[in-house]
Design a protein around this motif. Sequence first.
Motif, PDB file in Angstrom:
ATOM      1  N   GLU A  15       1.023  -1.283   0.135  1.00 36.94           N
ATOM      2  CA  GLU A  15      -0.247   0.065   0.065  1.00 36.94           C
ATOM      3  C   GLU A  15       1.041   0.883  -0.073  1.00 36.94           C
ATOM      4  OE1 GLU A  15      -3.052   0.621   2.935  1.00 36.94           O
ATOM      5  OE2 GLU A  15      -2.438   2.638   3.074  1.00 36.94           O
ATOM      6  N   ASN A 136      -9.898  -9.477  -0.168  1.00 36.97           N
ATOM      7  CA  ASN A 136     -10.027  -9.888   1.245  1.00 36.97           C
ATOM      8  C   ASN A 136      -9.156  -9.104   2.354  1.00 36.97           C
ATOM      9  OD1 ASN A 136     -12.047 -11.987   0.646  1.00 36.97           O
ATOM     10  ND2 ASN A 136      -9.204 -13.183  -0.730  1.00 36.97           N
ATOM     11  N   VAL A 137      -7.903  -8.582   0.849  1.00 35.88           N
ATOM     12  CA  VAL A 137      -7.285  -7.219   2.287  1.00 35.88           C
ATOM     13  C   VAL A 137      -8.156  -6.008   2.848  1.00 35.88           C
ATOM     14  CG1 VAL A 137      -5.378  -5.600   2.246  1.00 35.88           C
ATOM     15  CG2 VAL A 137      -5.191  -8.116   0.945  1.00 35.88           C
ATOM     16  N   GLU A 138      -8.341  -6.164   4.334  1.00 31.73           N
ATOM     17  CA  GLU A 138      -9.122  -5.287   4.175  1.00 31.73           C
ATOM     18  C   GLU A 138      -8.618  -3.402   4.586  1.00 31.73           C
ATOM     19  OE1 GLU A 138     -10.662  -6.544   9.114  1.00 31.73           O
ATOM     20  OE2 GLU A 138     -11.004  -4.113   8.664  1.00 31.73           O
ATOM     21  N   ARG A 139      -7.777  -3.261   4.257  1.00 33.60           N
ATOM     22  CA  ARG A 139      -7.419  -1.658   3.634  1.00 33.60           C
ATOM     23  C   ARG A 139      -7.512  -1.748   2.258  1.00 33.60           C
ATOM     24  NH1 ARG A 139      -5.153   1.785   7.070  1.00 33.60           N
ATOM     25  NH2 ARG A 139      -4.336   2.595   5.851  1.00 33.60           N
ATOM     26  N   PHE A 140      -7.639  -2.712   1.623  1.00 30.09           N
ATOM     27  CA  PHE A 140      -7.694  -3.042  -0.076  1.00 30.09           C
ATOM     28  C   PHE A 140      -9.329  -1.605   0.151  1.00 30.09           C
ATOM     29  CE2 PHE A 140      -6.947  -2.895  -3.978  1.00 30.09           C
ATOM     30  CZ  PHE A 140      -8.601  -3.655  -4.804  1.00 30.09           C
ATOM     31  N   CYS A 151      -0.393  -5.248  -6.447  1.00 29.63           N
ATOM     32  CA  CYS A 151      -0.132  -6.520  -6.005  1.00 29.63           C
ATOM     33  C   CYS A 151       1.177  -7.720  -7.232  1.00 29.63           C
ATOM     34  CB  CYS A 151      -1.753  -6.823  -5.780  1.00 29.63           C
ATOM     35  SG  CYS A 151      -1.974  -8.843  -5.589  1.00 29.63           S
ATOM     36  N   PHE A 177       0.837  -6.697   2.505  1.00 29.43           N
ATOM     37  CA  PHE A 177      -0.524  -7.575   2.900  1.00 29.43           C
ATOM     38  C   PHE A 177      -0.620  -9.017   2.040  1.00 29.43           C
ATOM     39  CE2 PHE A 177      -1.785  -3.871   5.367  1.00 29.43           C
ATOM     40  CZ  PHE A 177      -2.067  -3.079   4.421  1.00 29.43           C
ATOM     41  N   ASP A 178      -0.438  -9.798   2.322  1.00 23.44           N
ATOM     42  CA  ASP A 178      -0.577 -11.218   2.034  1.00 23.44           C
ATOM     43  C   ASP A 178      -2.312 -11.240   1.194  1.00 23.44           C
ATOM     44  OD1 ASP A 178       1.260 -13.653   4.602  1.00 23.44           O
ATOM     45  OD2 ASP A 178       1.775 -11.662   2.945  1.00 23.44           O
ATOM     46  N   VAL A 179      -2.383 -11.235  -0.112  1.00 22.06           N
ATOM     47  CA  VAL A 179      -3.524 -11.942  -0.585  1.00 22.06           C
ATOM     48  C   VAL A 179      -3.853 -13.230  -0.495  1.00 22.06           C
ATOM     49  CG1 VAL A 179      -4.847 -11.181  -2.400  1.00 22.06           C
ATOM     50  CG2 VAL A 179      -2.852  -9.808  -1.993  1.00 22.06           C
ATOM     51  N   GLU A 180      -4.723 -13.324   0.117  1.00 22.63           N
ATOM     52  CA  GLU A 180      -5.505 -15.181   0.316  1.00 22.63           C
ATOM     53  C   GLU A 180      -6.454 -14.829  -0.535  1.00 22.63           C
ATOM     54  OE1 GLU A 180      -4.861 -16.582   2.726  1.00 22.63           O
ATOM     55  OE2 GLU A 180      -3.650 -15.804   3.733  1.00 22.63           O
TER      56      GLU A 180
END
Lengths: 181, 450
Positions: A15, A136-140, A151, A177-180
């Motif tokens: 980010e 899935n990343v909340e900050r997204f 990404c 962040f890891d992106v699930e």
Amino acid sequence: MTRRQPHRLYGMMAEFATPGDLVAAAEAARSAGYRRMDAFTPFPIERLSEALGHRPSRVPMLVLIGGIIGALAGYGLQYWISAVTYPLNVGGRPYNSWPAFIPVTFEVTILVAGIFTVFGMLALNGLPTPYHPVFNVERFALASRDRYFLCIESKDPKFDEAATRAFLADLRPSGVFDVEP
Amino acid sequence: MKDRPPLIAPGYTSATVTDKISAVVLRGTPRWWFAAFGAAFLLVMLLLFTLGHLFLRGIGIYGVNIPVGWGWDITNFVWWIGIGHAGTLISAILLLLRQDWRNSINRFAEAMTLFAVACAAIYPVAHLGRPWVLYWLLPYPSTMGVWPQFRSPLVWDVFAVSTYATISLLFWFVGLIPDLATLRDRTRNRFAQIVYGILAMGWRGSARHWHNYESAYLMLAGLATPLVVSVHSVVSFDFAVGVVPGWHSTIFPPYFVAGAIFSGFAMVLTLAIPLRALFGLEDFITDRHLQNMAKVMLATGLIVAYGYLIEIFMAWYGDNRYDMYMSVNRMLGPYAFQFWSLIACNVIAPQVLWIKRVRRSPAFLFVIAIVVNVGMWLERYVIIVTSLHRDFLPSSWGMYSGTIWDYSTFLGTIGLFLALMFLFIRFLPMISIFEMRAILPEARAEEVKE
């Protein structure tokens, strides 16, 4: 060549707080050899497309095709109706009265070209996409407000969890962040 | 080069721009909105009642008769379509001309276009003697083997207005997609999240998507620009292709298009000035925007004034007794009051826009915008009614006036327009959020940096 096992993550995301940082990061990632990546911004940034190596959009070609179809369809319809299937002698005008056919031909050209533009753009973008891992990343959620994300997908041949995380951290982002999937 | 005031008041960031515009939608319904929407909705009920009565009793409830077969109905049709054209001009033409000041007004201007076209589209149906066979205007394989007459501007109108409505809707919706995503991500209401989410189609701001999106947006602007010119030209052909004096004039297409832009910008000002005050959006719709719109109004008003002048001149110069009588009749005949009011509203009143103090005053601009809208309505009325009521043969001459049902239909369409506008400002961002972000200084700095 053996098939690679799907990675446990979809990818890794960094980010950034300014568009400039994101463009620089994208350029750095491309220089480092990453290819399968995407950036996410709240508004379009032209330099970003260049930095990511995007080729010119295919939308204009679709518009041209749509326009040609529209022109042929519009004129063809009028010609067929007025000169083939139900010709009417109106004031001695020729059946194929092409000057009178211009307005409708023009409108149908624009109509079909416009439809091809919109639906073509949506198709090229794969929209609607009901689900995507980046959400899935909340900050997204801030990608639609004031944050800029890069990404790198795990499908990229150079992707390695530890190495890529270190690489992204080196770019001095606000977060990694890891992106699930 | 003189330093121009900024397009967006200083001190805004991407975050604060987003928050301010989306707050209007997300913070709930203000009490005045219920009253305003309620009033507009009552007028919609009036419209439905009137249309019901019309379809039941027939077009005799309107004032139209021989010789004036077109009256308030077609006047209103042309008036509404004309108003719609400014929205497309702002969205499409100003985009192609790289006029960034369009970014804060294009969203609600496009919405205005859509709603104006919706109101206009009622009239071709309503004015028919046999509205139940409206579908005969469409080229479908009928059991009688007949098809529309493609050499008629009335059929051209069907295609032009349908295309205009479709393209306007697509352009407006495409422009909304990124903002719908913003609302999806910002709202706390689960139901709203789902609805906005579905409409946003999963938009995530991907650079790849933006690339195609920007291309599509530019293409649509390029298509919409000739479209808007052609649509009102085709509407003008409804008259110009006829032989009646005062209608059969080659100046009609450019004259009508200029008039449409004139009345359209007047309507945009009529909407923008109260909206920016009500919602505190003066930082986005600045004095510079109002001034620019005033200048466009002045310019197109001058073109329209030229149209009036040249019509009268050509009537005299062409030495055609019917055209000459038509001009004299407009000025001195039974509809002289309407004609001279039209001149006062469209030619005289806009001249105050030359004065900078007037252009800088929102109150003044609002009044002039209303005057221009009235003037443009009168223009269509004068063109239609005076040319029909006295044409070639004096024994066919007659008088026309609207009936209560003409007025109620018109009032009803105004109600429909307002109701749709109130719904729009309540549920959708009335300023294009992503386009405002793109003109922030921080965004522009990145674009030019080497």
